[in-house]
Structure formats: C-alpha cells, structure tokens
Enzyme design. Structure first.
Site, PDB file in Angstrom:
ATOM      1  N   ARG A  27       0.482   7.829  -7.333  1.00  0.00           N
ATOM      2  CA  ARG A  27      -0.647   7.018  -7.033  1.00  0.00           C
ATOM      3  C   ARG A  27      -2.076   7.281  -7.642  1.00  0.00           C
ATOM      4  O   ARG A  27      -3.026   6.567  -7.204  1.00  0.00           O
ATOM      5  CB  ARG A  27      -0.841   7.078  -5.364  1.00  0.00           C
ATOM      6  CG  ARG A  27       0.381   6.728  -4.798  1.00  0.00           C
ATOM      7  CD  ARG A  27       0.524   7.007  -3.400  1.00  0.00           C
ATOM      8  NE  ARG A  27      -0.607   6.424  -2.232  1.00  0.00           N
ATOM      9  CZ  ARG A  27      -0.086   5.153  -1.826  1.00  0.00           C
ATOM     10  NH1 ARG A  27       0.973   4.682  -2.218  1.00  0.00           N
ATOM     11  NH2 ARG A  27      -1.076   4.533  -1.098  1.00  0.00           N
TER      12      ARG A  27
ATOM     13  N   TYR B 124       0.873  -1.220  -0.124  1.00  0.00           N
ATOM     14  CA  TYR B 124      -0.058   0.062  -0.037  1.00  0.00           C
ATOM     15  C   TYR B 124       0.894   1.251  -0.083  1.00  0.00           C
ATOM     16  O   TYR B 124       0.276   2.235  -0.628  1.00  0.00           O
ATOM     17  CB  TYR B 124      -1.004  -0.032   1.309  1.00  0.00           C
ATOM     18  CG  TYR B 124      -1.852   1.201   1.335  1.00  0.00           C
ATOM     19  CD1 TYR B 124      -2.667   1.331   0.359  1.00  0.00           C
ATOM     20  CD2 TYR B 124      -1.423   1.878   2.381  1.00  0.00           C
ATOM     21  CE1 TYR B 124      -3.414   2.597   0.484  1.00  0.00           C
ATOM     22  CE2 TYR B 124      -2.418   3.423   2.756  1.00  0.00           C
ATOM     23  CZ  TYR B 124      -3.274   3.552   1.381  1.00  0.00           C
ATOM     24  OH  TYR B 124      -3.979   4.724   1.747  1.00  0.00           O
TER      25      TYR B 124
ATOM     26  N   ARG C  30      -5.012   1.213  -7.723  1.00  0.00           N
ATOM     27  CA  ARG C  30      -3.712   0.672  -7.234  1.00  0.00           C
ATOM     28  C   ARG C  30      -3.870  -0.762  -7.224  1.00  0.00           C
ATOM     29  O   ARG C  30      -4.286  -1.342  -6.375  1.00  0.00           O
ATOM     30  CB  ARG C  30      -3.316   1.213  -5.941  1.00  0.00           C
ATOM     31  CG  ARG C  30      -3.141   2.970  -6.301  1.00  0.00           C
ATOM     32  CD  ARG C  30      -2.940   3.294  -4.859  1.00  0.00           C
ATOM     33  NE  ARG C  30      -3.392   4.770  -4.954  1.00  0.00           N
ATOM     34  CZ  ARG C  30      -4.023   5.641  -3.848  1.00  0.00           C
ATOM     35  NH1 ARG C  30      -3.885   5.160  -2.836  1.00  0.00           N
ATOM     36  NH2 ARG C  30      -4.333   7.009  -4.019  1.00  0.00           N
TER      37      ARG C  30
ATOM     38  N   HIS D  77       1.113  13.109  -6.540  1.00  0.00           N
ATOM     39  CA  HIS D  77       0.501  12.069  -5.417  1.00  0.00           C
ATOM     40  C   HIS D  77       1.363  10.752  -5.222  1.00  0.00           C
ATOM     41  O   HIS D  77       0.935   9.711  -5.061  1.00  0.00           O
ATOM     42  CB  HIS D  77      -0.971  11.675  -5.816  1.00  0.00           C
ATOM     43  CG  HIS D  77      -1.429  11.536  -4.379  1.00  0.00           C
ATOM     44  ND1 HIS D  77      -2.518  12.491  -4.034  1.00  0.00           N
ATOM     45  CD2 HIS D  77      -1.815  10.609  -3.489  1.00  0.00           C
ATOM     46  CE1 HIS D  77      -3.013  12.166  -2.593  1.00  0.00           C
ATOM     47  NE2 HIS D  77      -2.603  11.118  -2.217  1.00  0.00           N
TER      48      HIS D  77
ATOM     49  N   TYR E  52      -8.630  16.735   2.313  1.00  0.00           N
ATOM     50  CA  TYR E  52      -9.309  16.462   0.831  1.00  0.00           C
ATOM     51  C   TYR E  52     -10.655  16.967   0.680  1.00  0.00           C
ATOM     52  O   TYR E  52     -11.441  17.526   1.605  1.00  0.00           O
ATOM     53  CB  TYR E  52      -9.659  14.666   1.295  1.00  0.00           C
ATOM     54  CG  TYR E  52      -8.312  13.855   0.832  1.00  0.00           C
ATOM     55  CD1 TYR E  52      -7.668  14.236  -0.263  1.00  0.00           C
ATOM     56  CD2 TYR E  52      -8.162  13.020   1.806  1.00  0.00           C
ATOM     57  CE1 TYR E  52      -6.499  13.514  -0.635  1.00  0.00           C
ATOM     58  CE2 TYR E  52      -6.856  12.199   1.411  1.00  0.00           C
ATOM     59  CZ  TYR E  52      -6.000  12.487   0.221  1.00  0.00           C
ATOM     60  OH  TYR E  52      -5.285  11.631   0.036  1.00  0.00           O
TER      61      TYR E  52
ATOM     62  N   SER F  83      -2.437  13.986   7.769  1.00  0.00           N
ATOM     63  CA  SER F  83      -3.666  13.760   6.898  1.00  0.00           C
ATOM     64  C   SER F  83      -4.877  13.559   7.319  1.00  0.00           C
ATOM     65  O   SER F  83      -5.104  13.434   8.671  1.00  0.00           O
ATOM     66  CB  SER F  83      -2.959  12.280   6.255  1.00  0.00           C
ATOM     67  OG  SER F  83      -4.234  11.643   5.643  1.00  0.00           O
TER      68      SER F  83
HETATM   69  C1  LIG Z   1       0.778   5.467   1.580  1.00  0.00           C
HETATM   70  C2  LIG Z   1       0.370   6.929   1.199  1.00  0.00           C
HETATM   71  C3  LIG Z   1      -0.562   7.594   1.803  1.00  0.00           C
HETATM   72  C4  LIG Z   1      -0.841   8.938   1.271  1.00  0.00           C
HETATM   73  N1  LIG Z   1      -1.878   9.546   1.766  1.00  0.00           N
HETATM   74  C5  LIG Z   1      -2.053  10.766   1.651  1.00  0.00           C
HETATM   75  C6  LIG Z   1      -3.051  11.724   2.118  1.00  0.00           C
HETATM   76  O1  LIG Z   1      -3.724  11.195   2.790  1.00  0.00           O
HETATM   77  N2  LIG Z   1      -3.291  12.926   1.660  1.00  0.00           N
HETATM   78  C7  LIG Z   1      -2.357  13.418   0.731  1.00  0.00           C
HETATM   79  O2  LIG Z   1      -2.606  14.652   0.361  1.00  0.00           O
HETATM   80  N3  LIG Z   1      -1.488  12.765   0.143  1.00  0.00           N
HETATM   81  C8  LIG Z   1      -1.204  11.621   0.544  1.00  0.00           C
HETATM   82  N4  LIG Z   1      -0.090  10.686  -0.074  1.00  0.00           N
HETATM   83  C9  LIG Z   1       0.581  11.430  -0.898  1.00  0.00           C
HETATM   84  C10 LIG Z   1       1.797  12.174  -0.343  1.00  0.00           C
HETATM   85  O3  LIG Z   1       1.549  13.280   0.416  1.00  0.00           O
HETATM   86  C11 LIG Z   1       2.962  12.602  -1.230  1.00  0.00           C
HETATM   87  O4  LIG Z   1       2.244  13.577  -2.249  1.00  0.00           O
HETATM   88  C12 LIG Z   1       3.664  11.433  -1.934  1.00  0.00           C
HETATM   89  O5  LIG Z   1       4.100  10.441  -1.099  1.00  0.00           O
HETATM   90  C13 LIG Z   1       4.941  11.795  -2.688  1.00  0.00           C
HETATM   91  O6  LIG Z   1       5.637  11.101  -3.388  1.00  0.00           O
HETATM   92  P1  LIG Z   1       6.808  10.083  -2.690  1.00  0.00           P
HETATM   93  O7  LIG Z   1       6.254   9.154  -1.731  1.00  0.00           O
HETATM   94  O8  LIG Z   1       7.351   9.131  -3.790  1.00  0.00           O
HETATM   95  O9  LIG Z   1       7.824  11.311  -2.036  1.00  0.00           O
HETATM   96  C14 LIG Z   1       0.129   9.574   0.458  1.00  0.00           C
HETATM   97  C15 LIG Z   1       1.273   8.677  -0.197  1.00  0.00           C
HETATM   98  C16 LIG Z   1       1.548   7.552   0.295  1.00  0.00           C
HETATM   99  C17 LIG Z   1       2.673   6.817  -0.242  1.00  0.00           C
END
Ligand SMILES: Cc1cc2nc3c(=O)[nH]c(=O)nc-3n(C[C@H](O)[C@H](O)[C@H](O)COP(=O)(O)O)c2cc1C
EC number: 1.1.-.-
Length: 384
Positions: free
Chosen positions: A278, A24, A164, A275, A129, A106
């Site tokens: 993702r 995840y 995903r 993101h 969000y 978050s």
């Molecule tokens: C497991 C996971 C959960 C995430 N949850 C959120 C979230 O709740 N809110 C959000 O704005 N971004 C979320 N993101 C995105 C991160 O804030 C960020 O943009 C991203 O991890 C950056 O990429 P990197 O992990 O390659 O550095 C999430 C990313 C991951 C990996």
C-alpha cells in the site's frame, strides 16, 4: 460456505461491503505490482516434503516478547477495522484472545484503546504512527500504558501516504465521495444495518479522545495526510524508547541495513513489511526481502513478517524464510467483514489446520523446527 481461508472470505467480503470499503481494504499503491507480488512470491516458495517421521505430536506454541502465543501469528494493525463490522476492533480482539494470540490496535482504529483493552483477557499490542503532532503521540502512549498494553508496534513505512488509485475510483475519496458512499451503503443493507446504523460512532476513537471532538470518516484522510512526518529519523525514536519500557517493534523494514539499524537502536523486534503493497509500488515482496534480512539479524531481535499471508501454509512459508512469527492483515479483515468475530475465529481455526498439515508434511514437530532446511532448494530462488 467458507472452506478456503484464502479466497472464500475475500469473495464473501466483496459481496457484503460497500465498494468503497472493499477496495480500500483490497487495494494497494499505484499499479499494485507489489501487492500482487506479495501473494505470488509467497505462493512460489516450495517446501521440502518429508515422510514417515511419526508426526503424531505437534506443538504450534511459541514465545514472543515474554508472551506465550498458541501459534506464531498475531493480528496486524488495520485502520478503520470498525467500519468492517460493528465495533470491529473489539470483535477481532476477542477472537484473537480466545485463540491465544495477540491483537494489535491501530492508531487510526474506530474503537479507542479504552474500549478494546478491557474487552479482552490478554494484553493488547498497540501500533503508533510517527505523526507531526507529538502531543498526540505522547498522549496515545500514556493511554496505552494505562490500559495495560504490553507491546508497542511503531510503524515507520508511512512518512508519506502512498497513492492508492482505487480509492478515488471507488468513492473513498474523489468527486462526490460522500454521496457515493451513501448510495453504496443503501445498496448493501446488511452492512448498513450492522455497521452503518449499529456500529456508531464512526470516528477515529484514539484521535477523538485526544482532540476532544469527533473525527469523522470524511476528516480521516485529511487529518492523516496533514500529519504524516517525512522528517522522521532514528534520533526521533529515542524519546519513545525512553518513554516506553515494554517491548518495541519497528514495523515496515524491507532492507537488511535498516534491520541492522533497528538492532543498533535497541528494538526488540521488526516487522518485515511493505504495508501490504500500500506504500511504494515496485518494492520487493516481503517473501523476497525476508531471507537477506534474516541472514543479517536473526537471533538478535524477533523477526515478524507480513504482506501477502492468506493461509496457514503461507505462515509456514514465512517461517521457513526466516520469520519468528507473522502478522495477518487483509486475511482477517475479509473474515471480520463476512461474519464478525465468529468469522475471525473461524479463519484462525483454518489457519491453524493448514499450518498443522504443512508441519506434518515438512516433518516439523515444533515451530522451532521450521527453518531454511524446510525449503526445497531445487526450486527456491530465495533459498540459501
Ligand atoms: C485496510 C488496511 C489498513 C491498514 N492500516 C494500518 C495501520 O493503521 N497501521 C499499520 O501499521 N498498518 C496498517 N496496515 C498494514 C497492515 O498492518 C499490514 O502490514 C498489511 O495488511 C499486511 O499485508 P496483507 O494485508 O497483504 O497481509 C493496513 C492495511 C490495510 C489492508
């Protein structure tokens, strides 16, 4: 032993975590092309080596949203961080505060705002969000204000959840998911002891606080899926701008025109982000998207960037491409999963050391001196 921030913590996290949680965290959308490009394009950015410039005095400090940051790095909002270590958001927030950098909680954290904010001695950032349930959004903003949150990070690149596929294979979702998750936890005893047993309650703290009942992991995907709002537009953000008087940052910008719209809207900052690969696979990496966005809006609001940053060298590369500061996502969660708050502290030390080496060898004595001029023009397709 952890020597390299980029690879060692990832490998250690994979050993420690039940596979559904590792994948995840580690995975991205569809065939994960953008996820891979985020890392690969950043690694391709060639810096310009400079020598013999008396680099004995360096300053990594920077100012952002009326705060002083010990280095131009903040921890990104990561949902379910409390599943990676016992009360993980509190541990990570403490490590960030001790280092003198911001932590972003978050919306879908395990620990609620009221548990994290009082645990640290610097103001927290909060990510929201856009959700259909506007009552929840208003409630979360009110609680964030009451807890002394300074900066609001508004994530706009999730009007729909990205697909995903790893999650369906790993047991995060898909057939027999609860049974598979249970069996995986049993075969990862140190995680089961630390988080499974002692990290409870395992729910979405901010949402439980609003709904008045516990939202377990099983409900998580369902609730989120039902609540993303594809009808969102800039007009819908107006009431938030009026309601929130502190700095407001729009996260998930990948296009120069959207960045200009963020300026017109009156945002204080943007996060150039896909993101972490993702959401929509196939979009540009942040490293590729950033220079054109910087050309369009640099100096008019703060430009933050994330996606693919794994090392201090990567931080310097993002700054050279036009960012004022960066967010760390997976990089810090790998460390949190491996060794809790101590892991995050150690990672931040490694990041700082790597930044110092890069600054000495590019001749940048301060953060302000890292610029497009720090790029080796001969090699960079991204350089001006
Ligand atoms: C497991 C996971 C959960 C995430 N949850 C959120 C979230 O709740 N809110 C959000 O704005 N971004 C979320 N993101 C995105 C991160 O804030 C960020 O943009 C991203 O991890 C950056 O990429 P990197 O992990 O390659 O550095 C999430 C990313 C991951 C990996």
């Amino acid at each position: 032993m952890i020597i390299s921030a980029s690879t060692d913590y990832r490998a250690a996290a994979q050993r420690k975590l039940p596979p559904f949680l590792f994948h995840y965290l580690d995975g991205g959308a569809y065939a994960e092309h953008t996820l891979k490009r985020n890392v690969a394009d950043l690694a391709e950015v060639a810096l310009r080596q400079r020598v013999l410039r008396d680099m004995s005095e360096l300053s990594l400090e920077t100012r952002l949203f009326n705060e002083t940051l010990a280095m131009p790095v903040a921890l990104a909002p990561v949902g379910l961080a409390g599943m990676y270590a016992r009360r993980g958001e509190v541990q990570a927030a403490r490590a960030a505060a001790a280092k003198g950098i911001p932590f972003t909680l978050s919306t879908v954290s395990v620990c609620p705002i009221e548990e994290v904010a009082p645990a640290i001695d610097r103001p927290m950032w909060f990510q929201l969000y856009v959700l259909k349930d506007r009552g929840f959004m208003k409630n979360a903003l009110e609680r964030a204000k009451a807890a002394g949150v300074t900066t609001l990070v508004f994530t706009v690149d999730m009007p729909v959840p990205g697909a995903r596929y790893r999650d369906a294979h790993s047991g995060m979702s898909g057939p027999n998911a609860p049974l598979r998750r249970f069996l995986q936890a049993m075969t990862h005893p140190s995680w089961a002891w630390d988080v499974g047993l002692h990290g409870r309650p395992h729910d979405l703290g901010n949402i439980s606080a609003y709904r008045g009942n516990r939202t377990g992991l099983a409900d998580y995907i369902g609730w989120l899926g039902a609540n993303f709002d594809p009808s969102i537009s800039w007009q819908d953000l107006e009431w938030i701008r009026e309601f929130w008087d502190g700095p407001m940052v729009i996260k998930g910008i990948l296009d120069p025109q959207d960045a200009r719209d963020a300026v017109s809207f009156g945002a204080d900052g943007i996060v150039v982000s896909n993101h972490g690969g993702r959401q929509l696979d196939g979009v540009l990496s942040s490293a590729r998207a950033l220079p054109a966005i910087a050309d369009a809006v640099k100096g008019e609001l703060a430009i933050l960037a994330d996606s693919g940053i794994r090392t201090g060298l990567d931080v310097v590369r993002m700054l050279a491409l036009g960012a004022d500061s960066v967010l760390l996502g997976r990089a810090y969660i790998y460390a949190l999963a491996t060794a809790g708050g101590a892991g995050v502290s150690n990672l931040l030390e490694l990041i700082e050391k790597e930044m110092r080496v890069a600054m000495v060898l590019t001749g940048a004595k301060s953060i302000g001196e890292i610029s497009a001029d720090s790029l080796a023009r001969e090699l960079n397709h991204t350089a001006p």
